[in-house]
Design a protein around this motif. Sequence first.
Motif, short mmCIF file in Angstrom:
data_model
loop_
_atom_site.label_atom_id
_atom_site.label_comp_id
_atom_site.label_asym_id
_atom_site.label_seq_id
_atom_site.Cartn_x
_atom_site.Cartn_y
_atom_site.Cartn_z
N GLN A 77 -6.28 14.86 -5.79
CA GLN A 77 -5.01 14.92 -5.08
C GLN A 77 -4.61 13.54 -4.56
OE1 GLN A 77 -4.97 17.54 -1.71
NE2 GLN A 77 -2.81 17.19 -1.31
N ALA A 81 -1.70 12.81 -7.14
CA ALA A 81 -0.49 13.31 -6.47
C ALA A 81 -0.41 12.75 -5.05
CB ALA A 81 -0.49 14.82 -6.46
N PRO A 82 -0.24 11.44 -4.91
CA PRO A 82 -0.23 10.86 -3.56
C PRO A 82 0.94 11.33 -2.70
CG PRO A 82 0.28 9.19 -5.21
CD PRO A 82 -0.07 10.44 -5.94
N SER A 83 2.02 11.80 -3.29
CA SER A 83 3.15 12.26 -2.48
C SER A 83 2.81 13.52 -1.69
CB SER A 83 4.36 12.51 -3.38
OG SER A 83 4.07 13.53 -4.31
N THR A 84 1.89 14.32 -2.19
CA THR A 84 1.51 15.52 -1.45
C THR A 84 0.70 15.18 -0.19
OG1 THR A 84 -0.49 15.81 -2.78
CG2 THR A 84 1.49 16.95 -3.51
N CYS A 85 0.06 14.03 -0.19
CA CYS A 85 -0.69 13.60 1.01
C CYS A 85 0.28 13.26 2.13
CB CYS A 85 -1.57 12.40 0.69
SG CYS A 85 -2.81 12.73 -0.56
N GLY A 86 1.45 12.76 1.80
CA GLY A 86 2.44 12.42 2.80
C GLY A 86 2.94 13.64 3.55
N GLN A 87 2.96 14.79 2.89
CA GLN A 87 3.39 16.02 3.56
C GLN A 87 2.42 16.41 4.67
OE1 GLN A 87 3.51 18.74 0.30
NE2 GLN A 87 5.42 17.92 -0.53
N ASN A 89 0.74 14.08 6.33
CA ASN A 89 0.65 12.89 7.16
C ASN A 89 -0.73 12.22 7.04
OD1 ASN A 89 1.84 10.98 8.74
ND2 ASN A 89 1.44 12.04 10.67
N GLN A 91 -2.94 9.39 4.55
CA GLN A 91 -2.83 8.36 3.52
C GLN A 91 -3.57 8.80 2.25
OE1 GLN A 91 -1.07 5.50 3.68
NE2 GLN A 91 -0.33 6.19 5.67
N PRO A 92 -3.05 8.50 1.06
CA PRO A 92 -3.73 8.90 -0.18
C PRO A 92 -5.13 8.31 -0.31
CG PRO A 92 -1.47 8.26 -0.64
CD PRO A 92 -1.73 7.93 0.79
#
Length: 125
Positions: A77, A81-87, A89, A91-92
């Motif tokens: 993940q 899919a680093p953008s899902t880590c932003g959800q 809060n 960091q990837p």
Amino acid sequence: RFEVRIVWPLCLQARARSMEGVVAKVFEILTIARPHFEWLPVADKCFAAALSGTTEERSSVAAALMTVAAGAAHALQGVAAPSTCGQMNVQPWFMTCAGLWMLGSGCAFLWNEVVGFPFIAASMG
């Protein structure tokens, strides 16, 4: 009411029979697959626990394998899919690091329970 009392145990018996069939099929698949993984000692240990181990052995191997699977999912993940880590809060790189820690601690526990237990505990802590 009377019918429910008669039908309910029959449903449970049918479900138990179907689960016995599923468990028997899983054991058959594991027995067939085991010779192909003898070169990997950890896999052989997992097969031995699954096929003829006690409940304690099976549950400890299952917990370690779930930690390995969850670690792999976390690491993927963070990388794929680093953008899902932003959800969440987070960091990837942190998600990837945590996943690799879980993956390594699960593998260490499968290799040697005494050595791997503190790492598993730190992963879950």
